[in-house]
Design an enzyme around this catalytic site. Sequence first.
Site, PDB file in Angstrom:
ATOM      1  CG  HIS A 148      18.679 -25.616 -34.118  1.00  0.00           C
ATOM      2  ND1 HIS A 148      17.463 -26.220 -35.057  1.00  0.00           N
ATOM      3  CD2 HIS A 148      19.706 -25.737 -34.996  1.00  0.00           C
ATOM      4  CE1 HIS A 148      18.094 -26.365 -36.168  1.00  0.00           C
ATOM      5  NE2 HIS A 148      19.287 -26.208 -36.239  1.00  0.00           N
TER       6      HIS A 148
HETATM    7  C1  LIG Z   1      26.580 -28.170 -35.759  1.00  0.00           C
HETATM    8  C2  LIG Z   1      25.679 -26.993 -36.198  1.00  0.00           C
HETATM    9  C3  LIG Z   1      24.638 -27.201 -37.160  1.00  0.00           C
HETATM   10  C4  LIG Z   1      23.594 -26.185 -37.273  1.00  0.00           C
HETATM   11  N1  LIG Z   1      23.174 -26.176 -38.563  1.00  0.00           N
HETATM   12  C5  LIG Z   1      21.993 -25.196 -38.722  1.00  0.00           C
HETATM   13  C6  LIG Z   1      21.333 -25.185 -39.975  1.00  0.00           C
HETATM   14  O1  LIG Z   1      21.747 -26.067 -40.928  1.00  0.00           O
HETATM   15  N2  LIG Z   1      20.709 -24.167 -40.481  1.00  0.00           N
HETATM   16  C7  LIG Z   1      20.429 -22.973 -39.357  1.00  0.00           C
HETATM   17  O2  LIG Z   1      19.762 -22.295 -39.640  1.00  0.00           O
HETATM   18  N3  LIG Z   1      21.097 -23.303 -38.021  1.00  0.00           N
HETATM   19  C8  LIG Z   1      22.092 -24.196 -37.894  1.00  0.00           C
HETATM   20  N4  LIG Z   1      22.524 -24.275 -36.619  1.00  0.00           N
HETATM   21  C9  LIG Z   1      22.361 -23.025 -35.650  1.00  0.00           C
HETATM   22  C10 LIG Z   1      22.952 -21.903 -36.154  1.00  0.00           C
HETATM   23  O3  LIG Z   1      24.369 -22.034 -36.721  1.00  0.00           O
HETATM   24  C11 LIG Z   1      23.044 -20.781 -35.016  1.00  0.00           C
HETATM   25  O4  LIG Z   1      21.889 -20.675 -34.663  1.00  0.00           O
HETATM   26  C12 LIG Z   1      23.753 -19.498 -35.342  1.00  0.00           C
HETATM   27  O5  LIG Z   1      24.810 -19.736 -36.098  1.00  0.00           O
HETATM   28  C13 LIG Z   1      23.784 -18.807 -34.044  1.00  0.00           C
HETATM   29  O6  LIG Z   1      24.489 -17.526 -34.253  1.00  0.00           O
HETATM   30  P1  LIG Z   1      25.045 -16.677 -33.095  1.00  0.00           P
HETATM   31  O7  LIG Z   1      25.629 -15.256 -33.735  1.00  0.00           O
HETATM   32  O8  LIG Z   1      23.909 -16.500 -32.112  1.00  0.00           O
HETATM   33  O9  LIG Z   1      26.050 -17.392 -32.171  1.00  0.00           O
HETATM   34  P2  LIG Z   1      27.670 -18.113 -32.665  1.00  0.00           P
HETATM   35  O10 LIG Z   1      27.306 -18.460 -34.145  1.00  0.00           O
HETATM   36  O11 LIG Z   1      27.313 -19.259 -31.708  1.00  0.00           O
HETATM   37  O12 LIG Z   1      28.517 -17.264 -32.176  1.00  0.00           O
HETATM   38  C14 LIG Z   1      28.889 -16.652 -31.031  1.00  0.00           C
HETATM   39  C15 LIG Z   1      30.658 -16.215 -31.277  1.00  0.00           C
HETATM   40  O13 LIG Z   1      30.906 -15.731 -30.122  1.00  0.00           O
HETATM   41  C16 LIG Z   1      31.943 -16.171 -29.661  1.00  0.00           C
HETATM   42  N5  LIG Z   1      32.024 -15.786 -27.998  1.00  0.00           N
HETATM   43  C17 LIG Z   1      31.395 -16.417 -27.085  1.00  0.00           C
HETATM   44  N6  LIG Z   1      31.432 -16.007 -25.764  1.00  0.00           N
HETATM   45  C18 LIG Z   1      32.646 -14.815 -26.003  1.00  0.00           C
HETATM   46  C19 LIG Z   1      33.048 -13.881 -25.313  1.00  0.00           C
HETATM   47  N7  LIG Z   1      32.827 -13.793 -24.040  1.00  0.00           N
HETATM   48  N8  LIG Z   1      33.913 -13.026 -25.965  1.00  0.00           N
HETATM   49  C20 LIG Z   1      34.243 -13.144 -27.093  1.00  0.00           C
HETATM   50  N9  LIG Z   1      33.611 -14.122 -28.044  1.00  0.00           N
HETATM   51  C21 LIG Z   1      32.979 -14.740 -27.519  1.00  0.00           C
HETATM   52  C22 LIG Z   1      31.923 -17.684 -29.842  1.00  0.00           C
HETATM   53  O14 LIG Z   1      33.180 -18.096 -29.946  1.00  0.00           O
HETATM   54  C23 LIG Z   1      31.088 -17.585 -31.159  1.00  0.00           C
HETATM   55  O15 LIG Z   1      32.256 -17.572 -32.213  1.00  0.00           O
HETATM   56  C24 LIG Z   1      23.475 -25.233 -36.523  1.00  0.00           C
HETATM   57  C25 LIG Z   1      24.412 -24.985 -35.248  1.00  0.00           C
HETATM   58  C26 LIG Z   1      25.420 -26.044 -35.139  1.00  0.00           C
HETATM   59  C27 LIG Z   1      26.341 -25.897 -33.960  1.00  0.00           C
END
Ligand SMILES: Cc1cc2nc3c(=O)[nH]c(=O)nc-3n(C[C@H](O)[C@H](O)[C@H](O)COP(=O)(O)OP(=O)(O)OC[C@H]3O[C@@H](n4cnc5c(N)ncnc54)[C@H](O)[C@@H]3O)c2cc1C
Length: 487
Positions: free
Chosen positions: A424
Site C-alpha cells: 500500500h
Molecule cells: C499484492 C498487492 C495486494 C494488494 N491488496 C489490496 C487489497 O486487498 N485491497 C486494496 O484496497 N488494495 C490492495 N492493494 C493496493 C491497491 O491494489 C492499489 O492501491 C491500487 O490498485 C493502486 O491503483 P493505481 O491506479 O494508483 O496504480 P496501479 O494499479 O499500480 O496502476 C498504475 C499503472 O500504470 C502503469 N505505468 C506506470 N508507469 C507508467 C508509464 N510511465 N507509462 C505507462 N504506464 C505506466 C503501471 O504499469 C500500472 O499498470 C494491493 C496491492 C498489491 C500490489
Amino acid sequence: MADARPAQVIVIGSGAGGAVTSLELARAGFDVVLIEEGRRFDGKEYGRDATSAMARLYRRRGMTPILGRPAIGYVEGCCLGGSAEINSGFWHRTPREVLLRWRSQFDLADAMPDDLEPHFAWAERELGVSKYPGPWPPSTQWFARGIERMAWAGQEVPRAAPGCSSVNRCASGCPSGAKQGMTARLLPQAERAGTRVLTRCRARLLLWRKRRVSGVIAELEHDDGRRELVRIDADHVFVCAGPTETPALLLRSGIKYRIGDSLRIHPMLKVAAKFPEPVDAHSTVLPLLQVKEFWPAISLGGAYSSLGHMAMLLSDSWPQLAPVLDDHRRLALYYVAVKGTGAGRVRSSPVGDDEASLRYHVSAEDLRNLSNGLGRLSALLLAAGAQEVYPAIHGLPRISSELEAVRWLDEIIPRSAVSLTTVHAFSSCPIGERASRTAANSFGKVHGFENLYLNDASIIPDSPGVNPQGTVMALARRNVLRFIATR
Ligand SMILES: Cc1cc2nc3c(=O)[nH]c(=O)nc-3n(C[C@H](O)[C@H](O)[C@H](O)COP(=O)(O)OP(=O)(O)OC[C@H]3O[C@@H](n4cnc5c(N)ncnc54)[C@H](O)[C@@H]3O)c2cc1C
C-alpha cells in the site's frame, strides 16, 4: 500496428485510477488513448506459479526496495490493469474520520462521505463487492476464534471477488475470473466505448510549455522486441501511473512542485502461525477478517500464503526455522499493518531504467505500533490455539506463549532486526486546496497547469489506514466526472 494518433485525452496507466478515468471519458464521448507500460494478458495466462507471475505482472519482477533503515520490500503491478490484477480485492470505503482529517489538513473539497457515496456505490456494483460466498477456510476460522477469545472488534472484509472459489491465486492473477481486477469489466467497457489501448508503451516525458501540456513522448515496444519512441499529442493528459511512477514521470519532465515529497505507506510486519492441524493456507483463500480494535494506529489481518511466501518469512531465522517448512500445511500467514506516520519520497532514478527510486523513514511511532501490534497479533493467534508464532524478525525466531507475546506491548523491536513489507503506497502527489501542502487541487488538476491531471493512488492526501483501492476508485471517478462536467 500501435495507433499513436493524437487524441483528445491521454490517460497514462491502466490501474484502478486509469481504468476508471478512461472508461468515464470514453463514455462521455472523448477520444481517449490509454497507454500502459505493461503487457496485456488474457485470463488463461493468470494463476501461474509465483515466479512466472512476478516476471509477467509485477514491476521489477516483484523486487522494488523502499530504501531506509530498515529497507522495506514493496511490490506493485506492471501489466494491463495494474496492481488490482494481483491484489487480494479487500474493499473499504474511506472512513469518515479520515475524510474529515483530509478536509482539515489539506482543505480537500467535496470529499465527505455523502460526496463519495455514489462513486463507492458505483464501483461496488461494477466489481461485485461482497462477502466471501462459502464457509470460511480454516485460516480464517482460527483467526475468528482468536478475535472472539480476545473480545476485540473484528470483521469480515468484503472483497471485489464475487464467487471466489478459494483457489488462492490472487497474487498471480485470478485464473477463475472471480476477482474483479480492472481487466475483468472496466477496461473491456472502456475499449468498447472507444478507448484506444496501447500496451508495452511507457510514457517517458510529458511535453509542456508555459501552463499547458501538449502531449507525451513514449517508448513503444514492438512484437519483435524493437523499441520506438513515439510522440502522442493531446488536449488533456491524465497521469494515472500509480503512487511511485506518477511522481517519477512528472519529475523527469521537470514538474516538481510538491511532487514526490510526501510518499506514505502502510508498513507491514508478517508472522507465520503454526496450528495443531493442517489449515492448508497455501491452497485456500487468505484469512478474510481484519481486527480494527486498535485502528487507526494498528490493523491486524490475514496475509497471502504460498510456500514461497512462507519460506521467505522464515528465512529471517532460517537455521532454526527451516524444519518448520516441512509442516507447511499447518502454517498460515498474518500481518500487523500500521497507519504509517513516517515520511517518504519518490525520485526519478538518476541511473539505469529511469523507474522511481523510493525512500521511507519508519518513524519511532511506527516502530512502537509495529511492536505493540506484534504483541497483540501473537497473543490473539496463541489464544486461538496456535502452537507457535514466527515473526519476520531477525534474532526472534518464535513466540511460544501469550506471556512471551505481551512482552512486545512494552518493548520495541530493534530497527535493524525487523523485516517489513508493504503493498500500500500513496500520497506522493497529494490533492487539496491548501497549495502549500499539495501537488494538485482537490480534483487532481496539477497546480500551475491548465490541462494536466493526476488520478491514482498518488493523490490520496495522507495514509487512509485501510486498504486503499476503494479510495483510489471513488476519488478517481469523482474527479473525472467533475472534469467532464466542466468541459
Ligand atoms: C499484492 C498487492 C495486494 C494488494 N491488496 C489490496 C487489497 O486487498 N485491497 C486494496 O484496497 N488494495 C490492495 N492493494 C493496493 C491497491 O491494489 C492499489 O492501491 C491500487 O490498485 C493502486 O491503483 P493505481 O491506479 O494508483 O496504480 P496501479 O494499479 O499500480 O496502476 C498504475 C499503472 O500504470 C502503469 N505505468 C506506470 N508507469 C507508467 C508509464 N510511465 N507509462 C505507462 N504506464 C505506466 C503501471 O504499469 C500500472 O499498470 C494491493 C496491492 C498489491 C500490489
